[in-house]
Design an enzyme around this catalytic site. Sequence first.
Site, PDB file in Angstrom:
ATOM      1  N   LYS A 173       0.833  -1.211   0.000  1.00 17.29           N
ATOM      2  CA  LYS A 173       0.000   0.000   0.000  1.00 17.29           C
ATOM      3  C   LYS A 173       0.865   1.257   0.000  1.00 17.29           C
ATOM      4  O   LYS A 173       0.529   2.257  -0.652  1.00 17.29           O
ATOM      5  CB  LYS A 173      -0.935  -0.003   1.205  1.00 17.29           C
ATOM      6  N   LYS A 241      -0.994  11.511   5.607  1.00 18.49           N
ATOM      7  CA  LYS A 241      -0.645  10.524   6.626  1.00 18.49           C
ATOM      8  C   LYS A 241       0.022   9.308   5.992  1.00 18.49           C
ATOM      9  O   LYS A 241       1.037   8.800   6.485  1.00 18.49           O
ATOM     10  CB  LYS A 241      -1.908  10.122   7.389  1.00 18.49           C
TER      11      LYS A 241
END
Length: 298
Positions: A173, A241
């Site tokens: 990811k 983030k």
Amino acid sequence: METIERIGFIGLGIMGKPMSLHLLKAGYPLTVLQSNKAAGELIAAGARAAESPRRVAEQSDVVITMLPDSPEVEQVVLGKEGVLEGLRAGGLVIDMSTIAPAVARKIARAARAQGADALDAPVSGGDVGAQNATLTIMVGGSPSAFERARPILEKMGKRITLIGEAGSGQIAKAANQIIVGVTVAAVSEALVLAAKAGADPYKVREALLGGFAASRILEVHGLRMLERAFAPGFKIKLHRKDMQIVLNTAREVGVVLPMSAVVTELMNGLIASGAGELDNSALVTVLEKLANFEITTG
């Protein structure tokens, strides 16, 4: 006869709500954390409610989490009244959030220590993929847990890949978020350049979609940029983030990622301006300010 797993779902935001609805519609007994309006909608559709993560786990064979960041996942899974306090031996935790690989490994170790198992299974595809059950799902964990989870994951996504051991899904990811973030920035630059140089940015995008520069980012985010459609899909503060996870992981393993660092700084600028709740396609507005020019919206 195939056993129907009882599923608990914690995290009913932009992504989690449609994902959990797909499971409910597929016939899985579903328990959700009774925490917000979205939970009420799921309960009205047939889900059960529980007042804590531990209670959710007590009513479930498999618990799925879809939360904003590593601290929330740690608290919900490992904390007081958390999932692992209620999960029986043989249970399975599937964290579909985007978190630090080290935290995913920590959760897997804790689950296995009490006779359960865990997968990290972050997703790509945004709110559109969640709504259409076409998410790409990158999984880290044991092959046996993956095979058990596959029928559940197939109700939420199309391309589902076991990457490797615990934490590997989160590494995949991170790689995904590099490509998405850098491509969003590239599309922003291209459209701002085209428009300020006097070309129709709509027609430039249309032309590029037929060539080697074509991408889902150009297709979807490019149109959002032109139409100023910045209601989130995927909030820029969450993408920032993720980019911090990318840069932290790079430091840990000794990799230099200059493009990721630049894109993260552009995101920092957008968030500092108060736009952190907007879609990540709003990154184009930073480039517009630097160019002292706004793309014509037709």
